[in-house]
Design a protein around this motif. Structure first.
Motif, short mmCIF file in Angstrom:
data_model
loop_
_atom_site.label_atom_id
_atom_site.label_comp_id
_atom_site.label_asym_id
_atom_site.label_seq_id
_atom_site.Cartn_x
_atom_site.Cartn_y
_atom_site.Cartn_z
N ASN A 49 33.40 -16.10 18.87
CA ASN A 49 32.05 -16.60 18.62
C ASN A 49 31.64 -17.67 19.62
N TYR A 50 32.64 -18.33 20.23
CA TYR A 50 32.33 -19.38 21.20
C TYR A 50 32.01 -18.81 22.58
N ILE A 51 32.40 -17.58 22.84
CA ILE A 51 32.16 -17.00 24.16
C ILE A 51 31.20 -15.82 24.11
N VAL A 52 30.50 -15.66 22.98
CA VAL A 52 29.57 -14.53 22.88
C VAL A 52 28.39 -14.70 23.83
N VAL A 53 27.95 -15.94 24.09
CA VAL A 53 26.84 -16.17 25.03
C VAL A 53 27.25 -15.80 26.46
N PRO A 54 28.42 -16.25 26.96
CA PRO A 54 28.83 -15.77 28.30
C PRO A 54 28.97 -14.25 28.38
#
Length: 294
Positions: free
Chosen positions: A124-129
């Protein structure tokens, strides 16, 4: 006297454990049962007591949720995505876990450490990248093919799911493979079996409980996943079941069609409950046998 005292203590501890387990079961069963009962109520019944039993079985809620709320289409998208993700995951993770668990080669320690490090990454912390990477890829695809192919693509979503689950799956399978006696592989080698044939015909059947455990855990993860699906699939027709359910719940707050909303919730829960009931025995074996040394 000491023996009687010990037996009394054991009975007391068992009594406390049973009480806690019964309380836990009630905490889990009551909301699930309530959702099933609410799914067959008419909308007018929700204005009375929330704990009242349904006056009748109103199955029209499921028809409305399936057709009008398009939950049938969302379920199909979830089935396709989950099936592809599980297939990709097993095809990649089973050989990788087998090799890392049973063979020592140059770089094996590095790969083991790499997959172990992957356990600490919250997707969930790297979904934007991930979204930005796929979006940039689509910009390139528009100039080459004239259309985007990475976003709004069920296969790409399944690929992201499989990659997300690889560290945990390889870690769990490797731990189980390490407990299997090497005599089976030596016997297969004497019979002329190669590495791949040994893995498929000898090791995998023995590891069936662990494989079933991996399938169930990852099925639950893929089936109920919301954030990645909502981010990578922006077209309404490609929504998966959890995203469709959240949109249905948001829409029903003003429409006051609670029966249809709870019917959609049951449609999301039912496949996971059925799968768990079917594989419960294998799941228990997979969780307990991994700690046994052969």
């Amino acid at each position: 006297m000491n023996t009687d005292h010990q037996h009394s203590s054991n009975r007391f501890y068992k009594f406390i454990i049973y009480i806690l387990l019964i309380a836990l079961a009630i905490i889990i069963i009551v909301p699930v049962g309530w959702a099933f009962l609410a799914s067959i109520k008419q909308d007018a019944e929700f204005y009375g007591s929330p704990w009242a039993l349904p006056e009748g079985i109103h199955l029209q809620n499921f028809t409305d949720a399936w057709q009008k709320a398009k939950m049938g289409s969302y379920m199909l998208n979830s089935v396709i995505t989950t099936a592809i993700a599980l297939s990709l995951l097993l095809v990649i993770a089973l050989p990788a876990a087998y090799v890392l668990a049973r063979y020592k080669f140059k770089g094996s320690t590095f790969w083991n450490m790499l997959f172990m490090a992957g356990l600490f990454i919250n997707i969930n912390y790297i979904v934007v990248p991930i979204f930005l990477m796929l979006n940039n890829g689509d910009k390139s695809m528009r100039s080459i093919l004239g259309q985007p192919i990475f976003l709004n693509n069920l296969f790409i979503l399944a690929l992201v799911y499989a990659a997300m689950a690889l560290p945990f799956t390889i870690y769990l399978l490797s731990g189980y493979f390490k407990t299997l006696p090497k005599e089976y592989e030596e016997a297969a080698s004497v019979d002329g079996a190669g590495y791949f044939r040994t893995m498929v015909q000898v090791i995998m059947p023995m590891a069936k409980p662990s494989i079933v455990t991996v399938i169930l855990f990852n099925f639950l993860s893929f089936w109920n996943e919301y954030i990645i699906s909502m981010t990578l699939l922006t077209k309404p027709g490609l929504r998966t079941l959890p995203v469709g359910l959240m949109n249905l719940m948001a829409a029903q707050k003003s429409a006051v069609q609670y029966g249809q909303m709870y019917a959609g919730l049951v449609l999301v829960m039912l496949p996971t409950l059925l799968l768990y009931i079917l594989v419960q025995k294998k799941l228990t074996q997979g969780m307990t046998m991994g700690g046994l040394k052969g």
